[in-house]
Design a protein around this motif. Structure first.
Motif, mmCIF file in Angstrom:
data_model
loop_
_atom_site.group_PDB
_atom_site.id
_atom_site.type_symbol
_atom_site.label_atom_id
_atom_site.label_comp_id
_atom_site.label_asym_id
_atom_site.label_seq_id
_atom_site.Cartn_x
_atom_site.Cartn_y
_atom_site.Cartn_z
ATOM 1 N N ALA A 223 53.274 -124.552 -20.374
ATOM 2 C CA ALA A 223 54.387 -123.849 -19.727
ATOM 3 C C ALA A 223 55.439 -124.842 -19.228
ATOM 4 N N ILE A 224 54.990 -126.035 -18.815
ATOM 5 C CA ILE A 224 55.947 -127.058 -18.370
ATOM 6 C C ILE A 224 56.882 -127.429 -19.514
ATOM 7 N N SER A 225 56.319 -127.478 -20.728
ATOM 8 C CA SER A 225 57.178 -127.817 -21.871
ATOM 9 C C SER A 225 58.229 -126.728 -22.073
ATOM 10 N N PHE A 226 57.830 -125.480 -21.788
ATOM 11 C CA PHE A 226 58.795 -124.376 -21.886
ATOM 12 C C PHE A 226 59.914 -124.565 -20.862
ATOM 13 N N VAL A 227 59.521 -124.896 -19.630
ATOM 14 C CA VAL A 227 60.525 -125.069 -18.580
ATOM 15 C C VAL A 227 61.482 -126.197 -18.960
ATOM 16 N N ALA A 228 60.915 -127.309 -19.460
ATOM 17 C CA ALA A 228 61.764 -128.440 -19.844
ATOM 18 C C ALA A 228 62.689 -128.041 -20.981
ATOM 19 N N GLY A 229 62.141 -127.262 -21.954
ATOM 20 C CA GLY A 229 62.973 -126.799 -23.061
ATOM 21 C C GLY A 229 64.102 -125.910 -22.567
ATOM 22 N N LEU A 230 63.781 -125.055 -21.602
ATOM 23 C CA LEU A 230 64.782 -124.149 -21.041
ATOM 24 C C LEU A 230 65.901 -124.940 -20.369
ATOM 25 N N ILE A 231 65.518 -125.945 -19.591
ATOM 26 C CA ILE A 231 66.523 -126.777 -18.921
ATOM 27 C C ILE A 231 67.418 -127.440 -19.963
ATOM 28 N N TYR A 232 66.762 -127.964 -21.004
ATOM 29 C CA TYR A 232 67.506 -128.652 -22.061
ATOM 30 C C TYR A 232 68.575 -127.732 -22.635
ATOM 31 N N LEU A 233 68.150 -126.512 -22.971
ATOM 32 C CA LEU A 233 69.084 -125.582 -23.619
ATOM 33 C C LEU A 233 70.180 -125.136 -22.664
ATOM 34 N N LEU A 234 69.782 -124.854 -21.403
ATOM 35 C CA LEU A 234 70.789 -124.415 -20.437
ATOM 36 C C LEU A 234 71.851 -125.492 -20.263
ATOM 37 N N ALA A 235 71.424 -126.759 -20.360
ATOM 38 C CA ALA A 235 72.362 -127.854 -20.144
ATOM 39 C C ALA A 235 73.261 -128.069 -21.354
ATOM 40 N N MET A 236 72.745 -127.830 -22.554
ATOM 41 C CA MET A 236 73.533 -128.241 -23.710
ATOM 42 C C MET A 236 74.268 -127.109 -24.435
ATOM 43 N N ILE A 237 73.853 -125.869 -24.217
ATOM 44 C CA ILE A 237 74.525 -124.782 -24.948
ATOM 45 C C ILE A 237 75.962 -124.619 -24.433
ATOM 46 N N ASP A 238 76.860 -124.401 -25.371
ATOM 47 C CA ASP A 238 78.260 -124.186 -24.998
ATOM 48 C C ASP A 238 78.466 -122.692 -24.779
ATOM 49 N N PHE A 239 78.532 -122.308 -23.489
ATOM 50 C CA PHE A 239 78.589 -120.885 -23.170
ATOM 51 C C PHE A 239 79.999 -120.300 -23.290
ATOM 52 N N THR A 240 80.966 -121.146 -23.622
ATOM 53 C CA THR A 240 82.318 -120.598 -23.710
ATOM 54 C C THR A 240 82.525 -119.857 -25.020
ATOM 55 N N LYS A 241 81.654 -120.101 -26.004
ATOM 56 C CA LYS A 241 81.806 -119.406 -27.285
ATOM 57 C C LYS A 241 80.742 -118.318 -27.401
ATOM 58 N N LYS A 242 81.046 -117.340 -28.232
ATOM 59 C CA LYS A 242 80.063 -116.269 -28.431
ATOM 60 C C LYS A 242 79.222 -116.600 -29.653
ATOM 61 N N THR A 243 78.235 -117.434 -29.468
ATOM 62 C CA THR A 243 77.400 -117.829 -30.599
ATOM 63 C C THR A 243 76.038 -117.157 -30.495
ATOM 64 N N LYS A 244 75.276 -117.313 -31.577
ATOM 65 C CA LYS A 244 73.910 -116.795 -31.600
ATOM 66 C C LYS A 244 73.075 -117.450 -30.505
ATOM 67 N N LYS A 245 73.338 -118.746 -30.290
ATOM 68 C CA LYS A 245 72.573 -119.480 -29.278
ATOM 69 C C LYS A 245 72.780 -118.848 -27.914
ATOM 70 N N VAL A 246 74.044 -118.554 -27.616
ATOM 71 C CA VAL A 246 74.340 -117.960 -26.314
ATOM 72 C C VAL A 246 73.622 -116.622 -26.184
ATOM 73 N N LYS A 247 73.685 -115.837 -27.255
ATOM 74 C CA LYS A 247 73.032 -114.525 -27.209
ATOM 75 C C LYS A 247 71.524 -114.665 -27.010
ATOM 76 N N SER A 248 70.926 -115.620 -27.744
ATOM 77 C CA SER A 248 69.481 -115.802 -27.610
ATOM 78 C C SER A 248 69.131 -116.206 -26.187
#
Lengths: 175, 394, 558
Positions: free
Chosen positions: B153-178
């Protein structure tokens, strides 16, 4: 060098594919009985309704038709009807029919015999020892054993009169 | 003893909350410098100490309940889920000193709280053990598995932090939706718990008589007001709320009703957040993690798998097989729970091969870890509650 | 085949990325960092494609293919849990209608696709086989070159090799005696339990090399495990039978070829009691049915004395006593007997009495053993009762004739013929009064019966259901599982770390490689930096990232 590597790879692959193939073959080939055609018939002893014991080995030199049956098996009734009609003819030619009941009460077997008017001997496999040894799971089950004590056929399920007779013909010694 | 144990769990819950607050301060608050001029982050230290106390308190709950029941408290849904929450906290306490990453604390502690709160939605009384569970292997198999899952579960939390930090939320991409979908799932879980506590505190219960799937008259309890009613259901209790839709007989209507409430509650909360801030929820969280070191978080996520995967395999497959051989006469029987443990194992094995041999680092790795944790939760919740099997207890 | 000669003089096999000896990159690569996977050696399979055998070999050698196999296996496995497998549906149900009845059209489709027995299907077995083949070939193909490379590695490396490591630095200072600096570093690293080798003053510090073998060890374990699973398909490896034993009776243990018998001394069921077990009070009150605490068979395992034909009566000698419970099977000679089921209160004996005008005739009580009834019972005062027919588990068959379903006395029915003292039962011309008896049933089959038979008592017996197992594949599975775990731990909890430090024109060049856990390697560099003043390297992967490069540091697509 190159050749050696080729042979090495070929043999490793061949071994693995053969192992997988054989496993699948074993798994999906039609189920073989615990005792089946080609095997030596395991010897056994059973008693009839009056407690007389016989052994399979006593019939060495004769063809033996072993019929595993139960009172609640309707196909067994048909089959035993055919055997009732013909067994004496075959006995003269050296073919013995053994009716082995799968551990029902003596009373039931006796009454069943009276009800259907069988005049041959009935044997009871107490504790299902013989059925287990032969791998009998469904009834009727027939094992054809030749004069040398080798199983020549295993048959599970209903049979027509014609089929029963041709089985008995195969068992005539020297045929 | 049983009372003590539940009090300790309450106490632990608030300590986890406190630890979250400390970690939040350590990240957003001002940094203090001591006389030598080196930066000291006292809030982070406090956060870690609180986390240690929280874990000790939760272990106190565990021990007290063990004594009260006479066996390790891992035998039903409440006990197992609570143990999972504790295991995640324990894994955090062990991994934190290696990397001293405060973001990990800020995100792990709420996950722990969410899981413990979720656990408490299940019946909490001590249940007697059926003969199949009376074995020391219950303790060995389940505790090893839960620790393995906690570390994963810690790996999940770290993965979540990683994605929250790097995803560009200004665009409407699949990543943002996921990512928004993942966050919505978490919000819906919160809604489920809040509503559950709310209706529970109000003492809400509705009894229905209905015709079940075998065409037999039966009774059914609702703890959330019925939106979906049972097949030919009739209310026994007076509570002024009639179901809007009637479900067919082969659907467990009270569970379906709970799901509807959670989804609606989740949508309400999520919608409220979106409307008040006018941007994706992920974008609201992103400023918190803007300074995170992506390489470190990526490394933590992988390290947690490297540590947790062997433990999960040992507990969830190897010990499971040994026990199944003793109790169920065969080491493997393709029971749904067994199959899903195997699927989890295969998934993390694929992850390791992708990472080590195919170079899937960073973002791809983080998405995989989120799926991995989803599989663990799926096996815990869905396989238990929906797919019936031998593991019907937990 | 063509060899590639490096400038250091070493001849490398075709397909090598980094010279096996000095490490100089032999191929132009896209990334900034060297491809350290398998030490840059030539994986055999990648290097040439010739005939069919090579093509098959190369296919299974690919990690990409291996991962696909894992994913396919994963998806296939999950499909089997959508609806229950055939073995988990009720035993009496016919699968061809059950799936449609319970789950509708989707259920029918599930059945028609064969997903009700997915894990035994030929294609599922083939996926497992493909996984096994991939494990063998992929491991063989990598472990040999990796072993060679790690054994052969030289201390002195080509400057290009160092430059392309993820951790790399050149000292700013120029030292008068750089070798002495390296001596100090060697001491520091030894304290960190590195194995340090020197050559011309250059340094190679290495730690936990054995961790590199972890993946191959765990693959070997998996292969052994899969072989064990494959052996399962051979009938002689595996026994799975069941045996029902009534209390006080002895049965042959099925599947042991008549070698063992089991005697049921007593069968016990205990329930939780909310007063005695007060910690469960709340839970027990919520339950309507009593909760079983334990059930056990007090059993004795027996063996016939040596010699004797199957079926003939032999004496049995006791081997051992054991209380068989769930989680506590009786194990002997590779066989295990498990408690799996039980049946309480099976009929064992019926006691009847003869009545005349609703009055019992004194001394006419008789007991019928339902598992071994007598033909007739001679009673007091010259009365005789004969059993005409006995049906242990009565039903009317399709021809509307009475028959029995099986041998188990679940619904016993008896047809009695009563002979009062004035009738001779042995005279074939006499018929007595006939009546049909069963539980809650007493029917006269002849008209104007004077006598009645009444069921006065029934003896019940508990029956235990045991499963018999012998699994000769277990040693393979245990060995495979143990080796797998050892390999997994070896590869996961230790990490191979290497530090190169060389001197060139008074400058010190350092480079480091870890196959995982770079963080720990950096800490070791930190230590060497503090203790011996080695330059602290930059993480070129992180630099890449900051420059907007890909985060997939240094890996190239195979």
């Amino acid at each position: 060098m190159k050749n050696r590597r080729f042979m090495m790879r070929l043999s490793i692959l061949a071994v693995m594919i053969a192992a997988v193939g054989y496993t699948l073959y074993i798994n999906f080939s039609e189920e073989r009985g615990l005792v089946d055609a080609g095997d030596e018939a395991p010897n056994f002893a059973v008693k009839n309704l009056t407690d007389d014991e016989i052994e399979l080995a006593d019939y060495r030199g004769d063809g033996v038709y072993i019929n595993f049956w139960a009172t609640y098996c309707t196909y067994c009734r048909d089959k035993m009807g055919y055997l009732q009609d013909h067994y004496e003819d075959y006995e003269e030619e050296g073919v013995k029919v053994l009716h082995v009941n799968v551990d029902e009460t003596t009373l039931q077997v006796e009454r069943h015999k009276e009800r259907f008017g069988y005049d041959f001997d009935m044997y009871i496999d107490r504790g299902m020892l013989v059925s287990n040894e032969y791998g009998v799971h469904s009834l009727p089950a027939a094992y054809l054993i030749d004069e040398n004590g080798e199983v020549i056929e295993r048959h599970v399920g209903a049979q027509t009169e014609q089929q029963v007779l041709s089985s008995l013909d195969r068992l005539i010694p020297g045929s | 003893m049983a009372q003590l144990s539940s009090n300790l769990l309450y106490a632990a819950f608030f300590l986890y909350l406190l630890s979250t607050v400390f970690y939040a301060v350590s990240i957003t608050g001002r940094k203090f410098k001591d006389r030598a001029g080196t930066e000291k982050n006292r809030a982070a230290l406090l956060g870690y100490i609180t986390a240690i106390f929280a874990v000790l308190t939760s272990l106190g709950y565990f021990a007290a309940r063990w004594i009260a029941a006479g066996f390790a408290p891992v035998s039903n849904m409440f006990e197992y889920t609570a143990a999972l929450g504790i295991a995640i906290a324990l894994a955090f306490v062990i991994i934190y000193p290696l990397y001293k990453n405060n973001y990990l604390g800020l995100f792990t502690m709420p996950v722990v709280m969410l899981i413990i709160a979720y656990a408490s939605m299940f019946p909490r009384e001590v249940e007697p053990l059926i003969p199949a569970l009376q074995s020391d292997w219950l303790t060995i198999h389940v505790i090893t598995t839960v620790i393995g899952q906690g570390i994963l579960a810690i790996s999940f939390v770290a993965g979540l932090i990683y994605l929250l930090a790097m995803i560009d939320f200004t665009k409407k991409t699949k990543k943002v939706k996921s990512m928004e979908f993942i966050l919505f799932t978490l919000i819906a879980a919160v809604a489920y718990i809040v509503l559950g506590f709310g209706f529970g505190a109000a003492g809400y219960e509705a009894e229905f008589s209905y015709v079940n799937e075998n065409n037999v008259e039966a009774e059914l309890s609702y703890f959330y007001p019925p939106i979906l009613g049972p097949n030919e259901g009739e209310l026994i209790t007076e509570q002024g709320f009639e179901p809007l839709v009637e479900m067919p007989a082969n659907v467990r209507s009270n569970d379906a009703n709970t799901v509807i409430w959670s989804v609606m509650g989740g949508l309400f909360l999520y919608g409220l957040l979106r409307l008040s801030f006018r941007r994706p929820v992920g974008a609201m969280i992103q400023p918190l993690v803007k300074n995170v070191n992506l390489t470190t978080v990526d490394e933590i996520s992988y390290r947690a798998v490297a540590i947790g995967f062997p433990i999960f395999t040992l507990g969830g497959l190897i010990f499971a097989m040994i026990w199944a051989q003793i109790a169920w006469t065969r080491f493997w029987g393709w029971d749904p729970k067994e199959v899903w443990a195997l699927i989890t194992f295969l998934f993390y094995a694929a992850y390791l091969h992708l990472r080590l041999s195919r170079g899937w680092h960073g973002e791809k790795s983080a998405w995989l870890l989120i799926i991995g944790f989803a599989l663990i939760m799926f096996n815990l919740i869905f396989v238990n509650l929906v797919i019936a099997g031998l593991h019907s207890y937990a | 085949m063509e060899k590639v000669k490096c400038e250091c003089g070493h001849e490398n096999p075709y397909g090598t990325y980094l010279c096996e000896s000095c490490g100089k990159p032999l191929k132009e690569e896209e990334g900034k960092l060297a491809n350290m996977r398998y030490e840059g050696t030539a994986r055999r399979s990648q290097t040439y494609r010739k005939n069919v055998v090579d093509k098959i070999w190369n296919f299974f050698s690919s990690v990409k293919v291996g991962i696909w196999i894992i994913i396919i296996l994963l998806i296939a496995s999950s499909l089997g849990t959508v609806f229950p497998q055939e073995m988990y549906i009720p035993p009496a149900a016919d699968p061809s209608v059950y799936y449609y009845q319970e789950y509708g059209t989707l259920g029918q489709l599930y059945y028609q696709l064969g997903f009700h027995n997915l894990y035994g299907s030929w294609w599922y077995i083939l996926i497992l086989a493909a996984l096994g083949i991939s494990l063998v070939i992929a491991s063989l193909d990598r472990v040999v070159p990796l072993y060679r490379a790690l054994r052969k590695q030289r201390v002195t490396r080509h400057s290009k090799f160092l430059e392309r490591q993820r951790l790399y630095a050149v000292s700013e200072e120029t030292y008068a005696d750089p070798v002495q600096k390296l001596d100090e570093a060697a001491e520091a690293l030894k304290k960190k339990r590195y194995n340090v080798r020197r050559e011309n003053g250059h340094l190679l510090a290495e730690k936990n090399r054995f961790a590199r073998w972890g993946p191959y060890v765990n693959h070997v374990g998996l292969i052994i495990f899969l072989i064990g699973g494959m052996l399962r398909f051979f009938p002689e490896m595996y026994v799975d039978e069941s045996v029902w034993v009534r209390e006080g009776e002895t049965e042959i243990v099925q599947g042991t070829d008549g070698e063992y018998y089991i005697h049921n001394n007593e069968f016990i069921v205990e329930y939780y009691d909310d007063e005695r077990d007060d910690q469960f009070q709340e839970a027990l009150e919520n339950q309507q049915d009593p909760v079983v605490e334990t059930y056990e068979t007090q059993a004795t395992l027996l063996k016939p004395e040596a010699g004797g034909t199957i079926g003939s009566e032999t004496d049995l000698e006791k081997i051992k006593d054991h209380d068989i419970r769930v989680n506590d099977p009786l194990t002997y000679d590779g066989y295990s007997l498990y408690q799996v089921d039980y049946k309480l209160n099976e009929f064992s004996k019926f006691t009847f009495a003869l009545e005349l005008d609703d009055e019992e005739i004194a001394g006419t009580e008789f007991t019928v053993d339902l598992n071994d009834p007598a033909m007739s019972y001679d009673l007091a005062d010259g009365y005789t009762v004969e059993i005409m027919e006995y049906f242990p588990n009565f039903e009317m068959d399709e021809n509307n004739e009475p028959t029995t379903i099986n041998r188990v006395p679940d619904n016993p029915r008896i047809i009695f013929e009563v002979f009062p003292p004035d009738l001779d039962p042995d005279d074939p011309d006499t018929t007595g009064e006939i009546s049909f008896l069963g539980v809650q049933l007493n029917e006269a089959l002849t008209e104007d019966n004077e006598y009645a038979i009444r069921l006065t008592d029934a003896d019940l017996v508990d029956v235990t259901g045991l499963t018999v197992r012998r699994d000769r594949t277990l040693p393979f599975l245990i060995a495979g599982g143990a080796i797998f775990m050892i390999g997994l731990i070896q590869g996961s909890y230790w990490h191979h770390r290497r530090i190169w430090a060389q001197h060139s024109n008074g400058k010190i060049i350092v480079a480091g490689h870890a196959n995982k856990n770079w963080y720990a390697l950096k800490k070791d560099f930190q230590y060497a930096h503090e203790q011996a003043g080695l330059p602290y390297p930059d993480d070129q992967a992180e630099l890449n990232e900051e420059e907007g490069g890909s985060s997939e540091n240094g890996s190239t697509k195979q």
